[in-house]
Design a protein around this motif. Structure first.
Motif, PDB file in Angstrom:
ATOM      1  N   ILE A   2       0.835  -1.202   0.000  1.00 28.01           N
ATOM      2  CA  ILE A   2       0.000   0.000   0.000  1.00 28.01           C
ATOM      3  C   ILE A   2       0.869   1.251   0.000  1.00 28.01           C
ATOM      4  CG2 ILE A   2      -1.692   1.313   1.340  1.00 28.01           C
ATOM      5  CD1 ILE A   2      -2.790  -1.367   2.355  1.00 28.01           C
ATOM      6  N   TYR A  34      -5.251   7.602  -6.416  1.00 26.86           N
ATOM      7  CA  TYR A  34      -5.056   6.519  -5.441  1.00 26.86           C
ATOM      8  C   TYR A  34      -5.194   6.998  -3.991  1.00 26.86           C
ATOM      9  CZ  TYR A  34      -2.459   2.894  -2.868  1.00 26.86           C
ATOM     10  OH  TYR A  34      -2.074   1.950  -1.958  1.00 26.86           O
ATOM     11  N   LEU A  38      -8.418   6.371  -1.330  1.00 27.05           N
ATOM     12  CA  LEU A  38      -7.990   5.679  -0.114  1.00 27.05           C
ATOM     13  C   LEU A  38      -8.332   6.489   1.131  1.00 27.05           C
ATOM     14  CD1 LEU A  38      -6.471   3.541   1.483  1.00 27.05           C
ATOM     15  CD2 LEU A  38      -4.321   4.488   0.652  1.00 27.05           C
ATOM     16  N   LEU A  42     -11.444   5.473   4.030  1.00 24.44           N
ATOM     17  CA  LEU A  42     -10.865   4.730   5.150  1.00 24.44           C
ATOM     18  C   LEU A  42     -11.752   4.696   6.395  1.00 24.44           C
ATOM     19  CD1 LEU A  42      -7.039   5.525   5.085  1.00 24.44           C
ATOM     20  CD2 LEU A  42      -8.105   3.280   5.084  1.00 24.44           C
ATOM     21  N   GLY A  89      -7.039   2.445  -5.036  1.00 27.43           N
ATOM     22  CA  GLY A  89      -7.318   3.127  -3.781  1.00 27.43           C
ATOM     23  C   GLY A  89      -8.452   2.464  -3.018  1.00 27.43           C
ATOM     24  N   ALA A  92      -7.036  -0.698  -1.438  1.00 27.94           N
ATOM     25  CA  ALA A  92      -6.198  -0.353  -0.281  1.00 27.94           C
ATOM     26  C   ALA A  92      -7.055   0.093   0.896  1.00 27.94           C
ATOM     27  CB  ALA A  92      -5.215   0.751  -0.670  1.00 27.94           C
ATOM     28  N   ALA A  93      -8.116   0.854   0.618  1.00 30.50           N
ATOM     29  CA  ALA A  93      -8.996   1.319   1.690  1.00 30.50           C
ATOM     30  C   ALA A  93      -9.724   0.165   2.367  1.00 30.50           C
ATOM     31  CB  ALA A  93     -10.018   2.320   1.136  1.00 30.50           C
ATOM     32  N   GLU A 381      -2.688   9.088   4.810  1.00 31.18           N
ATOM     33  CA  GLU A 381      -3.034   9.279   3.399  1.00 31.18           C
ATOM     34  C   GLU A 381      -3.345  10.733   3.084  1.00 31.18           C
ATOM     35  OE1 GLU A 381      -2.382   6.926   1.430  1.00 31.18           O
ATOM     36  OE2 GLU A 381      -1.958   5.629   3.135  1.00 31.18           O
TER      37      GLU A 381
END
Length: 468
Positions: A2, A34, A38, A42, A89, A92-93, A381
């Motif tokens: 990430i 990205y 993300l 989150l 993104g 990753a989130a 982030e």
């Protein structure tokens, strides 16, 4: 992985831009799509993990990330790549909050947990710092798509390791999940990012600035109003009254702001103005990763001995010195000075980030640990997002203002060879030095802010004076 995808394009972007014929605005969105998605999602995905189980969230995010990496590697156009980066993104989130949650489930002893979080933070730091050298090395051997394709084998290995090693999935079906809050947060962040980008654009459209700022305000307003209506909000703002919590947020976002911004513009300056290859530029920037590894790995394990101030405020002071040296290197035209600056920067950022997570998560009640973890991850982030928007917009604007009048119509094309290359390189180096000087000012402000937040030098996130 990430962290790597936040920075791997710093060395790959010039090559990628040339191959896909991406414009300056498209270049910034290729990088920012990205971290924007993300950061925006989150808070919501952390709560969703509480509902369906963090192990399931982690494996789901891995699969999304792997598929999006394949799509990005074979993108035919800049627009397609921006979309693929947005899906990266999303992946990753989905998985990132689960990484910290699984650590909390595994380590019940506070000192062991602090050490584990320190290692977790060091991996993130090294991943982000190693991105430029990994990207440069891949470009030496393969085409630009390889910087995304490298994720696929990592995803496969992580899926196998999760099946063998991770604690069992523990869902909580009664937990409420609110999708609207994530959408509102994403609108607010997108509006803020676009506002910063457009203000720094020398050919700015004030209509677009106004529209982006309006979107930021409306998104923020709707988010706050939504939280006030929820029985289980994603974020309750009273936790920001805790000075240790605020200090941790400043440390996490500030360290990434300095690290990501300096890495990005240094990697591009070495290639565009100094004619380094992507690999050699990446190797130089990777010095920051090497310097970050020992300080980030040791910070969490020794917090109980030395306290927050030497690690966080001292780390920002080292980063300030590093950015000042990087600024001086542009005027002195010295790679040795730049490398020295990157060593100080990496060591400082590593020390800061090693315990910022402990300050955030350890300073709130246990029933709000999931909320704190979401804020912690957004802080990292958001720092990256703002940094890329700030330095990625300011440097080109300063470069264009420094160009001789006869080269202004060429823009960045003047850096790619020809009779005007020397003048263009000088203009870019000057823009780089000014931008890094601005980053140094921010680093010193973060030093002073964290000195105030951690006054008394507490040695644990559970310090009783945290609510002052």
């Amino acid at each position: 992985m990430i962290g790597l995808d936040n920075s791997i394009l710093f060395t790959a972007l010039p090559t990628l831009t040339e191959e896909l014929h991406a414009g300056e605005t498209q270049q910034l969105w290729i990088i920012n799509a990205y971290p924007l998605v993300l950061a925006g999602l989150l808070l919501g995905t952390g709560t969703l993990g509480d509902k369906i189980g963090h192990r399931r969230m982690f494996t789901t995010g891995l699969v999304i990330f792997g598929v999006a990496s394949l799509a990005a590697a074979f993108s035919p156009t800049p627009a397609f790549l921006i979309g693929a980066r947005a899906v990266l993104g999303l992946g990753a989130a989905v998985m990132m909050p689960a990484t910290l949650a699984l650590i909390r489930l595994t380590f019940t002893n506070e000192q062991e947990r602090n050490t584990a979080i320190g290692i977790w933070g060091s991996v993130a730091v090294v991943g982000a710092a190693a991105g430029p050298v990994v990207g440069g090395a891949l470009l030496e051997m393969w085409w630009w798509g390889s910087v995304f394709l490298i994720n696929v084998p990592i995803v496969v290995i992580a899926l196998i390791a999760t099946a063998l090693l991770a604690p069992p999935n523990m869902p909580n079906p009664t937990k409420h999940w609110d999708f609207s809050s994530s959408v509102y947060a994403l609108i607010a962040l997108a509006g803020l990012t676009l506002t910063i980008k457009e203000i720094a654009n020398p050919n700015r459209s004030w209509v677009l600035v106004a529209a982006a700022f309006f979107a930021c305000i409306i998104g923020g307003f709707l988010f706050v109003r939504r939280q006030n209506k929820l029985e289980e909000p994603l974020l309750t703002f009273d936790i920001f009254r805790n000075r240790l919590f605020i200090g941790g947020v400043i440390a996490a976002s500030g360290a990434m702001f300095i690290m990501a911004g300096l890495e990005m513009i240094t990697a591009q300056k070495l290639q565009l103005a100094d004619d380094f290859s992507p690999f050699h530029a990446g190797v130089i920037v990777a010095v920051a990763a090497i310097a970050a590894l020992p300080t980030s790995a040791l910070g969490g394990a020794n917090l109980h001995r030395i306290g927050f101030i030497p690690l966080i405020s001292g780390g920002f002071l080292l980063s300030t010195l590093g950015t000042v040296l990087a600024m001086w290197s542009a005027h002195a035209d010295s790679v040795a000075v730049l490398i020295t600056g990157l060593i100080f920067l990496g060591a400082g950022a590593g020390a800061t980030m090693s315990v910022s997570s402990i300050a955030i998560i350890g300073s709130v009640p246990m029933h709000r640990s999931g909320m704190a973890a979401g804020v912690e991850e957004v802080s990292y982030e958001f720092g990256t997002l703002l940094s890329v928007a700030f330095v990625g917009s300011l440097t080109p604007a300063l470069y264009l203002s420094n160009l001789p009048a006869n080269l202004k119509h060429m823009g960045t094309e003047a850096l790619h060879g020809g009779l005007g290359h020397a003048d263009a390189s000088t203009a870019y180096a000057s823009a780089y030095g000014t931008t890094v000087g601005c980053v140094a000012v921010f680093a010193f402000i973060f030093t002073l802010a964290t000195l105030w937040c951690f006054r008394g030098n507490p040695k644990s996130g559970g310090n009783g004076g945290a609510d002052e």
